[in-house]
Design a protein around this motif. Structure first.
Motif, short mmCIF file in Angstrom:
data_model
loop_
_atom_site.label_atom_id
_atom_site.label_comp_id
_atom_site.label_asym_id
_atom_site.label_seq_id
_atom_site.Cartn_x
_atom_site.Cartn_y
_atom_site.Cartn_z
N LEU A 88 0.82 -1.20 0.00
CA LEU A 88 0.00 0.00 0.00
C LEU A 88 0.86 1.26 0.00
N ARG A 89 2.02 1.19 0.65
CA ARG A 89 2.93 2.34 0.63
C ARG A 89 3.50 2.55 -0.77
N ASN A 90 3.77 1.45 -1.47
CA ASN A 90 4.42 1.55 -2.77
C ASN A 90 3.47 1.86 -3.92
N GLU A 91 2.17 1.66 -3.71
CA GLU A 91 1.24 1.85 -4.83
C GLU A 91 1.18 3.28 -5.33
N GLY A 92 1.66 4.21 -4.52
CA GLY A 92 1.64 5.61 -4.92
C GLY A 92 2.54 5.92 -6.11
N ILE A 93 3.46 5.00 -6.43
CA ILE A 93 4.36 5.25 -7.56
C ILE A 93 3.67 4.95 -8.90
N ILE A 94 2.49 4.30 -8.86
CA ILE A 94 1.80 3.90 -10.09
C ILE A 94 0.95 5.04 -10.60
N SER A 95 1.11 5.36 -11.89
CA SER A 95 0.37 6.44 -12.52
C SER A 95 -0.12 5.99 -13.89
N ASN A 96 -1.01 6.76 -14.49
CA ASN A 96 -1.46 6.45 -15.85
C ASN A 96 -0.86 7.41 -16.87
N GLN A 97 0.21 8.10 -16.47
CA GLN A 97 0.90 8.97 -17.41
C GLN A 97 2.39 8.96 -17.10
N LEU A 98 3.19 9.45 -18.03
CA LEU A 98 4.64 9.43 -17.91
C LEU A 98 5.17 10.81 -17.56
N ALA A 99 6.03 10.85 -16.54
CA ALA A 99 6.74 12.09 -16.22
C ALA A 99 7.82 12.32 -17.27
N GLU A 100 8.34 13.54 -17.32
CA GLU A 100 9.33 13.89 -18.35
C GLU A 100 10.56 12.99 -18.30
N GLY A 101 11.02 12.70 -17.07
CA GLY A 101 12.20 11.85 -16.93
C GLY A 101 11.96 10.45 -17.46
N ALA A 102 10.76 9.93 -17.25
CA ALA A 102 10.43 8.59 -17.75
C ALA A 102 10.37 8.58 -19.27
N VAL A 103 9.84 9.65 -19.87
CA VAL A 103 9.77 9.74 -21.33
C VAL A 103 11.16 9.70 -21.93
N ILE A 104 12.06 10.49 -21.38
CA ILE A 104 13.44 10.53 -21.88
C ILE A 104 14.09 9.15 -21.75
N PHE A 105 13.90 8.52 -20.60
CA PHE A 105 14.47 7.20 -20.37
C PHE A 105 13.95 6.19 -21.39
N ILE A 106 12.64 6.14 -21.57
CA ILE A 106 12.02 5.18 -22.49
C ILE A 106 12.50 5.38 -23.92
N GLN A 107 12.52 6.61 -24.37
CA GLN A 107 12.89 6.87 -25.75
C GLN A 107 14.38 6.65 -26.02
N ASN A 108 15.19 6.55 -24.97
CA ASN A 108 16.62 6.30 -25.14
C ASN A 108 16.97 4.82 -25.17
N GLN A 109 15.99 3.95 -24.89
CA GLN A 109 16.29 2.52 -24.83
C GLN A 109 16.37 1.90 -26.22
N LYS A 110 17.41 1.09 -26.44
CA LYS A 110 17.61 0.44 -27.73
C LYS A 110 16.72 -0.79 -27.87
N ILE A 111 16.47 -1.48 -26.78
CA ILE A 111 15.59 -2.64 -26.80
C ILE A 111 14.62 -2.55 -25.62
N PHE A 112 13.48 -3.21 -25.75
CA PHE A 112 12.56 -3.31 -24.62
C PHE A 112 11.79 -4.62 -24.75
N PHE A 113 11.02 -4.93 -23.73
CA PHE A 113 10.36 -6.23 -23.64
C PHE A 113 8.86 -6.03 -23.54
N ALA A 114 8.11 -7.00 -24.10
CA ALA A 114 6.65 -6.84 -24.19
C ALA A 114 5.95 -8.15 -23.92
#
Length: 295
Positions: free
Chosen positions: A24-50
C-alpha cells in the motif's frame, strides 16, 4: 491512489506474504501517465520487452527493437509504435497477438545502469501504427539486474540452440509475462546468478521469487490466472527462447533445488509451447558484473 488499484490476486499474495502494508505504501508510484524523466528514459532505450496474449489465452514475452522513432510518446497517456522502423524479428508472435486489440505490458530496462520502468495498457491499430493507451506506469528497483553493455555485432549467428536444459544452465536473466482475469497484461524481469532457474524436466522449470517491491504483480496475476510466458535472451548473439504455459505458485516452501533468498516463495512453470528464434539482429553485449543483491 487508494488500495483498490490492486486486484484480488495481488491482495491475496500480499497478505499471505505479510507484505500488504508495504504494498500500500508503494502503490503511490503507479500512474497512468509518464513524467518527463520517464519519457526521456524510455525513448533512449535500444531494446525493450513486451507481453501479449494469443487467441487461446496463452501469454508470451517478447523482445523488440527498432530505429530511432520506433517508439515515442504521443500525449501523456499514449505511446506510438511504428512497425516501419522495426529492427527485431517481424515474425515474433507479438505482432500476431496485438491484432486482437488486447492488453499489452512493456518493460524498459537499461542493463548498464540497472534502471527499469514498466508500462501496462491496451494496444490499438491506428493508420499503420500501433497506439498504446497507458493504464499503469511505474519504476522498479535495480535489484537482481546483471550489468551488461549492449554493442553491435555484424557477424552471422549460428542457428538457435534447441536444448532447454542448456539454456537454463546459462541463464542469469529471464522476462516473465502474466495476465489477470480481465486480460490486463504485465511483463517483469527476474534475475539471479547463472543457473538460478532449476530445470526439473522437459516440461517443468522452477523459478525462485526473491524479495521485491511487495506489490506481487506477477504472482498476483498467477493466483487468478495461471497463464505464463517466459523469455530467455542469449545476450551474446540476440537469439531467444520463448515459452508459454502455466504457473503453479508456492508461497511458503523451501525446496532443496532452488534458493529463494529467505522468502520461501517460488513457482513452477509448466511448459506447453516453445519457440526458438533469432529475435535480435546485429546484436551482442559485454557482461560487466552480477547484481550484489543476488542470493
Amino acid at each position: 491512489m487508494s488500495g483498490t488499484i490492486f486486484h484480488l490476486g495481488e491482495k491475496f499474495v500480499q497478505e499471505q506474504s505479510g507484505e500488504r502494508t508495504m504494498a500500500l505504501r508503494n502503490e503511490g508510484i503507479i500512474s497512468n501517465q509518464l513524467a518527463e524523466g520517464a519519457v526521456i528514459f524510455i525513448q533512449n532505450q535500444k531494446i525493450f520487452f513486451a507481453s501479449s496474449m494469443d487467441d487461446r489465452g496463452m501469454v508470451w514475452a517478447s523482445v523488440l527493437t527498432g530505429e530511432p522513432g520506433f517508439l515515442k510518446l504521443d500525449e501523456d497517456h499514449h505511446l506510438i509504435l511504428d512497425p516501419a522502423l522495426l529492427r527485431s524479428s517481424p515474425g515474433d508472435i507479438f505482432w500476431t497477438n496485438v491484432r486482437n486489440g488486447r492488453g499489452v505490458g512493456l518493460l524498459f530496462i537499461e542493463l548498464l545502469t540497472r534502471r527499469r520502468f514498466r508500462v501496462n495498457g491496451h494496444i490499438f491499430a491506428e493508420a499503420g501504427r500501433w497506439r498504446i493507451q497507458i493504464d499503469q506506469a511505474y519504476p522498479n528497483c535495480p535489484k537482481y539486474i546483471q550489468r551488461r553493455q549492449l554493442i553491435s555485432n555484424h557477424g552471422e549467428s549460428p542457428p538457435p540452440a534447441r536444448e532447454l536444459e542448456g539454456w537454463m544452465k546459462q541463464a542469469d536473466t529471464i522476462f516473465v509475462a502474466s495476465a489477470d482475469t480481465d486480460g490486463d497484461l504485465d511483463v517483469s524481469h527476474r534475475g539471479g546468478d547463472t543457473g538460478f532457474i532449476a530445470y526439473i524436466d522437459e516440461q517443468t522449470l522452477r523459478i525462485p521469487d526473491y524479495i521485491g517491491n511487495s506489490m506481487f504483480n506477477t504472482l498476483g496475476n498467477f493466483h487468478v490466472n495461471p497463464a505464463a510466458g517466459l523469455l530467455v535472451v542469449d545476450f551474446t548473439n540476440g537469439q531467444t527462447l520463448q515459452l508459454s504455459g502455466k504457473a503453479v505458485v508456492h508461497l511458503d516452501e523451501e525446496p532443496g533445488n532452488v534458493i529463494t533468498g529467505g522468502t520461501h516463495r517460488f513457482w513452477d512453470f509448466k511448459i506447453e509451447k516453445s519457440v526458438y528464434s533469432q529475435s535480435l539482429f546485429d546484436f551482442s553485449s559485454r557482461f560487466i558484473d552480477f547484481s550484489t543483491f543476488n542470493p
